[in-house]
Design a protein around this motif. Structure first.
Motif, PDB file in Angstrom:
ATOM      1  N   GLU A   1     -35.208  -7.100  -4.831  1.00 44.07           N
ATOM      2  CA  GLU A   1     -34.751  -8.490  -4.857  1.00 44.07           C
ATOM      3  C   GLU A   1     -34.034  -8.854  -6.152  1.00 44.07           C
ATOM      4  OE1 GLU A   1     -36.473 -12.920  -3.856  1.00 44.07           O
ATOM      5  OE2 GLU A   1     -37.690 -11.161  -3.435  1.00 44.07           O
TER       6      GLU A   1
ATOM      7  N   TRP B   1     -28.268  -2.551  -2.031  1.00 45.77           N
ATOM      8  CA  TRP B   1     -28.570  -1.369  -2.854  1.00 45.77           C
ATOM      9  C   TRP B   1     -27.978  -0.110  -2.205  1.00 45.77           C
ATOM     10  CZ3 TRP B   1     -31.559   2.722  -1.058  1.00 45.77           C
ATOM     11  CH2 TRP B   1     -31.825   3.726  -1.999  1.00 45.77           C
TER      12      TRP B   1
ATOM     13  N   ASN C   1     -31.381  -6.967   0.580  1.00 40.55           N
ATOM     14  CA  ASN C   1     -31.471  -6.297  -0.729  1.00 40.55           C
ATOM     15  C   ASN C   1     -31.354  -4.778  -0.576  1.00 40.55           C
ATOM     16  OD1 ASN C   1     -31.885  -8.835  -1.939  1.00 40.55           O
ATOM     17  ND2 ASN C   1     -34.065  -8.708  -1.502  1.00 40.55           N
TER      18      ASN C   1
ATOM     19  N   ASN D   1     -37.101  -3.917   0.163  1.00 38.70           N
ATOM     20  CA  ASN D   1     -36.368  -5.179   0.123  1.00 38.70           C
ATOM     21  C   ASN D   1     -36.967  -6.120  -0.928  1.00 38.70           C
ATOM     22  OD1 ASN D   1     -34.037  -6.365   1.427  1.00 38.70           O
ATOM     23  ND2 ASN D   1     -35.442  -7.948   2.128  1.00 38.70           N
TER      24      ASN D   1
END
Length: 178
Positions: free
Chosen positions: A107, A149, A145, A103
């Motif tokens: 970012e 992704w 994040n 995470n």
């Protein structure tokens, strides 16, 4: 608990994604079930990273390994992380640490190696699939994040194949984007 995609199955998914004809014979070795690629002409290859990189070269898609020296090193770093941490991690605490690490890293990045889609993204996606399937909505939001992704990678052409689609609440993934 969703079944984890492991070793041989992962390599077969990668083969299809790369457009290779398939037909390779995979086995596993030892109690950690390390994948092995049996070869008719010479010694077999051992290890997820080694075999995956071999398949990428076979498919002549070396860009998946990174283009610059730095990108190659970052891809290698995340492949190692995948094999040592994600494959090794089994406790809830390990899982939290992995998601936290990713995470933070993701970012300000679209992909693990920055702005390019690489083998690291593919194998990390396969390695995390069973974890992401089981996360609650709140957990997915906590690791926004990673969720952004993961959602991006699962919709990348050819990656997901027969794996289940992990559902995310769309508006939350993109409202916090900087």
């Amino acid at each position: 608990m969703a079944a984890a995609v492991r070793g041989a199955e992962e390599l077969e998914l990668l083969e299809r994604l790369l457009g290779l004809p398939g037909g390779n014979k995979y086995g596993v070795q030892g109690e950690r079930k390390v994948p092995v690629l049996q070869s008719n002409n010479g010694p077999g290859l051992t290890g997820l990273m080694t075999i995956a990189a071999h398949l990428v070269r076979q498919a002549r898609k070396e860009q998946l390994l990174g283009s610059s020296a730095e990108e190659k090193a970052v891809v290698q770093q995340w492949l190692e992380y995948r094999v040592t941490r994600v494959n090794g991690g089994s406790s809830k605490e390990d899982t939290r640490t992995i998601l936290k690490d990713l995470n933070v890293h993701l970012e300000d990045k679209v992909y693990l190696a920055g702005n390019i889609f690489t083998l690291a993204d593919i194998l990390m996606y396969y390695g995390l699939h069973h974890i992401m399937v089981d996360l609650t909505v709140q957990e997915k939001e906590k690791y926004l994040n990673v969720s952004r992704w993961f959602n991006h990678i699962q919709h990348y052409p050819g990656v997901r194949q027969h794996l289940s689609d992990v559902v995310f609440i769309k508006n939350r993934l993109y409202t916090n984007a900087h």
